[in-house]
Design a protein around this motif. Structure first.
Motif, PDB file in Angstrom:
ATOM      1  N   THR A   1       0.936  -1.188  -0.041  1.00 48.59           N
ATOM      2  CA  THR A   1      -0.131  -0.005   0.214  1.00 48.59           C
ATOM      3  C   THR A   1       1.010   1.275  -0.040  1.00 48.59           C
ATOM      4  O   THR A   1       1.818   1.251   0.748  1.00 48.59           O
TER       5      THR A   1
ATOM      6  N   ARG B   1       1.578   5.482  -1.990  1.00 49.15           N
ATOM      7  CA  ARG B   1       1.331   6.359  -3.019  1.00 49.15           C
ATOM      8  C   ARG B   1       2.565   7.022  -3.432  1.00 49.15           C
ATOM      9  O   ARG B   1       3.394   7.495  -2.461  1.00 49.15           O
ATOM     10  N   TRP B   2       3.050   7.095  -4.803  1.00 50.77           N
ATOM     11  CA  TRP B   2       4.350   7.686  -4.912  1.00 50.77           C
ATOM     12  C   TRP B   2       4.259   8.705  -6.062  1.00 50.77           C
ATOM     13  O   TRP B   2       3.366   8.676  -7.036  1.00 50.77           O
TER      14      TRP B   2
ATOM     15  N   ASP C   1       1.127  10.820  -9.856  1.00 52.03           N
ATOM     16  CA  ASP C   1       1.356   9.887  -8.927  1.00 52.03           C
ATOM     17  C   ASP C   1       0.774   8.706  -9.111  1.00 52.03           C
ATOM     18  O   ASP C   1      -0.028   8.412  -9.898  1.00 52.03           O
TER      19      ASP C   1
ATOM     20  N   GLU D   1      -0.577   4.896  -7.329  1.00 46.63           N
ATOM     21  CA  GLU D   1      -1.247   4.368  -6.122  1.00 46.63           C
ATOM     22  C   GLU D   1      -1.202   3.086  -6.019  1.00 46.63           C
ATOM     23  O   GLU D   1      -1.807   2.156  -7.050  1.00 46.63           O
TER      24      GLU D   1
ATOM     25  N   GLN E   1      -3.166  -0.236  -3.615  1.00 42.34           N
ATOM     26  CA  GLN E   1      -3.649  -0.439  -2.335  1.00 42.34           C
ATOM     27  C   GLN E   1      -3.991  -1.736  -2.168  1.00 42.34           C
ATOM     28  O   GLN E   1      -4.983  -2.543  -2.714  1.00 42.34           O
TER      29      GLN E   1
END
Length: 389
Positions: free
Chosen positions: A133, A135-136, A199, A201, A203
């Motif tokens: 999990t 976010r980059w 970005d 993400e 999850q």
């Protein structure tokens, strides 16, 4: 002597540069590389130029790759940057097992990776892999990537794990297919707009162990000097892109002045001004000096990677300092060109305005921070640098 593969890819960059330049406005407004241009970049061999010949690539040397990237950045900064990111994929894939590397390239050499190096995710240990999990940000080229990567802090039973290096947490980069990752439309920025650095993400996605790697401490499973110190090569690639943007700005200014441009209230065209000639000569000399520095460092690093890997730690602080200095110098050159162009550079659509914005966006990158010059100074004094190789 340049070999056939190196000549092939460098010639291709020079031939495609006018096409890239003509698409600069489309690249910027679309905030990504147009798909047809991406296809041309692939066909030209830029995304396979560092891939081993054993896997269908061109396996060019570091210096040739830098020349290619500078040439593309002269045409358009975003194209140079995005091509750089995609072309570096095999270096990172080499940190996987040789079997996984072979499998990834089994379908052809034009495989592109994008994602984030900063550990902005968590990877919880599970049997056979990790539950991811995070976010980059700044995932350049993520919209056309075949694989997306996110670096994570590793957790086991709710606790972070230490790395062998004292005081650091264990990190592991997770490699996933695009359909397992969400791309968030966040890239609304000053410059380098065409890089599509949105970005990404993840999850609660499962990533098998075989698709994970250590970006900063990993060991390549491929032979050859191109895979000995990849992160240092990345720094020199970046410097080449910044230099290309500066060279492009110089050329834009010379073209503009050649039209007979006259500043308001001036008695003569700008090209007749001794002050302007002095400033132009200084800017050109600075670009040439930066290029000479990068050439010497690339040759030194390549020689060490080929013949004496034990010498690489001594080269590392100077490479990182060179990226900071070249980017700083390039920004000053572009700024001087922008100022000399006068009001015409203010308008949207001005190539000088775009290069000005691109370079000042580039300077915000952590790898180009002036603090790296301090690392080189510490090395000269025999002090620890903490540099990663």
């Amino acid at each position: 002597m340049m070999n056939a593969e190196a000549k092939q890819v460098l010639d291709a960059a020079r031939e495609l540069a006018p096409v890239v330049s003509s698409r600069a406005a489309d690249i910027e407004s679309g905030r990504r590389l147009p798909l047809e241009l991406l296809g041309q970049l692939k066909q030209a061999g830029f995304f396979r130029m560092f891939v081993p010949r054993s896997h269908g690539g061109l396996e060019v040397d570091l210096r040739t790759g830098m020349q290619v990237l500078e040439t593309l950045a002269r045409a358009d900064g975003a194209t140079g940057w995005t091509t750089m990111i995609g072309s570096e994929s095999p270096h990172l894939f080499s940190f996987l097992s040789r079997e996984r590397f072979d499998a990834i390239y089994s379908g052809g050499p034009d495989v592109i990776m994008a994602g984030g190096f900063n550990a902005q995710g968590q990877a919880v240990v599970e049997p056979g892999g990790y539950r991811v999990t995070g976010r980059w940000g700044f995932a350049s080229g993520c919209q056309h990537a075949d694989w997306l990567i996110g670096n994570c802090v590793v957790l086991h039973e709710g606790q972070t794990l230490p790395r062998p290096t004292e005081g650091l947490l264990r990190m592991r980069a997770m490699l996933l297919r695009p359909q397992e990752v969400r791309i968030l439309d966040t890239w609304n920025v000053l410059g380098l707009r065409g890089t599509g650095s949105h970005d990404v993400e993840m999850q609660g996605v499962f990533c098998p162990e075989e698709n994970t790697l250590d970006i900063f401490s990993g060991t390549s499973h491929l032979p050859g000097p191109g895979f000995v110190a990849p992160l240092l090569q990345f720094a020199l690639h970046m410097a080449a892109v910044s230099l290309g943007i500066a060279q492009g700005a110089l050329e834009d200014l010379v073209t503009l002045v050649g039209t007979g441009k006259r500043r308001m209230y001036a008695r003569a065209p700008l090209f007749e001004s001794p002050v302007f000639q002095l400033q132009l000569g200084r800017a050109d000399t600075r670009v040439r000096a930066a290029r000479a520095l990068l050439r010497d460092l690339s040759e030194e690093l390549w020689d060490a990677s080929t013949n004496n890997p034990a010498a690489i730690p001594a080269v590392a602080p100077r490479v990182s300092a060179a990226l900071a200095w070249v980017t700083e110098t390039a920004a000053e050159v572009v700024g001087a060109c922008y100022q000399a162009a006068g009001a015409s550079a203010l308008k949207d659509g001005s190539s000088l305005q775009r290069r000005f914005r691109d370079l000042h966006t580039f300077r915000q990158h952590a790898a180009a921070a002036e603090g790296w010059l301090g690392q080189a100074g510490a090395a000269l004094l025999g002090q620890p640098t903490g540099f990663w190789t």
